[in-house]
Design an enzyme around this catalytic site. Structure first.
Site, PDB file in Angstrom:
ATOM      1  N   ASP A  15      15.212  33.280  16.287  1.00 35.63           N
ATOM      2  CA  ASP A  15      14.615  32.333  17.434  1.00 35.63           C
ATOM      3  C   ASP A  15      13.663  33.011  18.166  1.00 35.63           C
ATOM      4  O   ASP A  15      13.149  32.905  18.995  1.00 35.63           O
ATOM      5  CB  ASP A  15      15.987  31.797  18.001  1.00 35.63           C
ATOM      6  CG  ASP A  15      16.903  32.670  18.024  1.00 35.63           C
ATOM      7  OD1 ASP A  15      17.927  32.713  17.999  1.00 35.63           O
ATOM      8  OD2 ASP A  15      16.225  34.208  18.693  1.00 35.63           O
ATOM      9  N   ASP A  49      18.631  36.613   3.313  1.00 35.49           N
ATOM     10  CA  ASP A  49      20.273  37.176   4.056  1.00 35.49           C
ATOM     11  C   ASP A  49      20.240  38.764   4.450  1.00 35.49           C
ATOM     12  O   ASP A  49      19.771  39.380   3.583  1.00 35.49           O
ATOM     13  CB  ASP A  49      21.008  37.302   2.911  1.00 35.49           C
ATOM     14  CG  ASP A  49      22.775  37.762   3.110  1.00 35.49           C
ATOM     15  OD1 ASP A  49      23.540  36.822   2.529  1.00 35.49           O
ATOM     16  OD2 ASP A  49      23.228  37.787   4.276  1.00 35.49           O
ATOM     17  N   GLY A  50      20.788  38.855   6.192  1.00 37.50           N
ATOM     18  CA  GLY A  50      21.430  40.394   5.755  1.00 37.50           C
ATOM     19  C   GLY A  50      21.856  41.327   5.550  1.00 37.50           C
ATOM     20  O   GLY A  50      21.592  42.449   5.491  1.00 37.50           O
ATOM     21  N   ASP A 105      23.263  39.928  15.048  1.00 40.08           N
ATOM     22  CA  ASP A 105      23.093  39.032  16.190  1.00 40.08           C
ATOM     23  C   ASP A 105      23.774  37.326  15.445  1.00 40.08           C
ATOM     24  O   ASP A 105      22.642  36.126  15.614  1.00 40.08           O
ATOM     25  CB  ASP A 105      21.281  38.317  16.936  1.00 40.08           C
ATOM     26  CG  ASP A 105      20.892  37.217  17.363  1.00 40.08           C
ATOM     27  OD1 ASP A 105      19.635  37.343  17.081  1.00 40.08           O
ATOM     28  OD2 ASP A 105      22.206  36.151  18.035  1.00 40.08           O
ATOM     29  N   SER A 106      24.829  37.583  15.338  1.00 45.52           N
ATOM     30  CA  SER A 106      25.695  36.112  14.717  1.00 45.52           C
ATOM     31  C   SER A 106      26.734  35.934  14.343  1.00 45.52           C
ATOM     32  O   SER A 106      27.118  37.312  14.049  1.00 45.52           O
ATOM     33  CB  SER A 106      25.113  36.588  13.126  1.00 45.52           C
ATOM     34  OG  SER A 106      25.879  34.758  13.049  1.00 45.52           O
ATOM     35  N   ASP A 138      29.368  34.476  12.935  1.00 39.23           N
ATOM     36  CA  ASP A 138      29.358  34.328  11.067  1.00 39.23           C
ATOM     37  C   ASP A 138      27.936  34.437  10.822  1.00 39.23           C
ATOM     38  O   ASP A 138      27.294  33.590  11.059  1.00 39.23           O
ATOM     39  CB  ASP A 138      30.242  32.874  11.522  1.00 39.23           C
ATOM     40  CG  ASP A 138      31.868  32.814  11.956  1.00 39.23           C
ATOM     41  OD1 ASP A 138      31.839  32.065  13.441  1.00 39.23           O
ATOM     42  OD2 ASP A 138      32.669  33.831  12.287  1.00 39.23           O
TER      43      ASP A 138
END
Ligand code: SAM
Length: 326
Positions: free
Chosen positions: A142, A193-194, A211-212, A214
């Site tokens: 974002d 995908d990180g 920054d997530s 899950d």
């Protein structure tokens, strides 16, 4: 699925009591209400001071359920809705918190208080690192965290690895004050995908941001994931992760800290507060390869939540939280 139309006359009858009774009797997992004012619409629903621009004349309640607690927010309709390969991505226009990004029916952030989250996940590690230059953000498509890191002149490049292009699409359309940061010359945006990104070799980063809460990917953010992060951060590097609040799930909070302590030498939690996260508490963990850094005395003047007092106080933990991590 059950739909119920309730027509009421007069302003003194509260239809939400009916909604509550029906929802409980059906043991509904999710219950959305939508009220349409049959009048001329010039008078906003009771308790609403103004109508958001561009929304229809409706008043709908969205309920965010998490563990055994729920947060309800009144909104005027859905502005963006797509089922991506990873999650349902929606934007609604709320009456009290501006536009809200929802991911799989959970509040990701609201226009009104996203600054709390993004300032705390970015400036705390940036101010605790002696000379941050290379940043990796896993998630954050974002642009919110990226926007905050760009306020540090020492930072030369920011890599954002966001698994879901639909999140970036929704942010560009509805949250430009965040998403435009992704176009800065210092920023590289990768949609992927990180976890997979960490598996591929790269130059060292000074700060890695998860920054997530899950993953929306196949593999969890487990010990191996944090080992991969440790392998890509510099000797005085830091890893900051959003973790589950101790007021929401004490067990999950303490296991997050414990598992990271099997990888990093120092892992300390810090807290922040904003109304639109269930229980109103935000938690992060700051992990370092070496001993914990002291804050640089750099103060960024245009922040809305963080100042030098908050920077110190954020690490002051209530007794029940300290007991969870001893
Ligand atoms: N920054 C926002 C905030 O204020 O909380 C929201 C972050 S949102 C909760 C989590 C973001 O991480 C989403 O954009 C999601 O698509 C992304 N994400 C989840 N799993 C991922 C993964 N394995 N790799 C990269 N991005 C991921």
């Amino acid at each position: 699925y059950a739909a119920l139309d309730v027509f009421t006359c007069g302003s003194d009858l509260d239809p939400t009591a009916i909604v509550q009774a029906v929802s409980e009797s059906l043991e509904a997992h999710r219950c959305d209400t939508q009220s349409i004012d049959r009048g001329d619409g010039s008078v906003p629903p009771s308790g609403v001071t103004s109508r958001p621009q561009g929304a229809m004349k409706r008043s709908v309640w969205f309920t965010n359920r998490q563990d055994n607690i729920a947060l309800s927010l009144r909104h005027a309709g859905v502005l963006f809705a797509e089922q991506s390969a990873y999650q349902k991505v929606e934007v609604v226009e709320s009456y009290g918190y501006g536009k809200i990004l929802l991911l799989d029916n959970q509040v990701a952030f609201t226009e009104r208080d996203e600054f709390v989250y993004h300032e705390m996940i970015s400036h705390v590690p940036a101010l605790r690192h002696p000379d941050p230059r290379r940043i990796l953000i896993i998630g954050g498509g974002d642009g919110g965290a990226c926007r905050e890191f760009l306020k540090h002149e020492s930072i030369e490049d920011i890599t954002v690895v966001e698994i879901d292009p639909t999140v970036t699409e929704a942010a560009r359309e509805h949250f430009p004050r965040m998403a435009t940061s992704l176009d800065d010359s210092r920023v590289t945006l990768i949609h992927g995908d990180g976890r997979a990104f960490l598996e591929s070799p790269s130059d060292a980063f000074d700060i890695v941001v998860v920054d997530s809460l899950d993953t929306a990917g196949e593999t969890p953010f487990d010990d191996r994931f944090f080992h991969l992060i440790k392998a890509v951060i510099s000797s005085d590097g830091l890893c900051v992760t959003q973790i589950c609040a101790p007021t929401l799930s004490p067990d999950r909070f303490s296991s997050s800290i414990t598992s990271q302590r099997s990888t990093f030498q120092s892992v300390v939690p810090y807290l922040a507060f904003l109304p639109t996260y269930s229980t109103g508490m935000l938690s992060f963990s700051l992990a370092s390869v070496g001993t914990r850094q002291q804050a640089r005395d750099v103060i960024l003047n245009d922040l809305r939540y963080l100042n030098s007092d908050v920077l110190n106080a954020a690490f002051a933990l209530p007794a029940f939280v300290q007991n969870l991590i001893e």
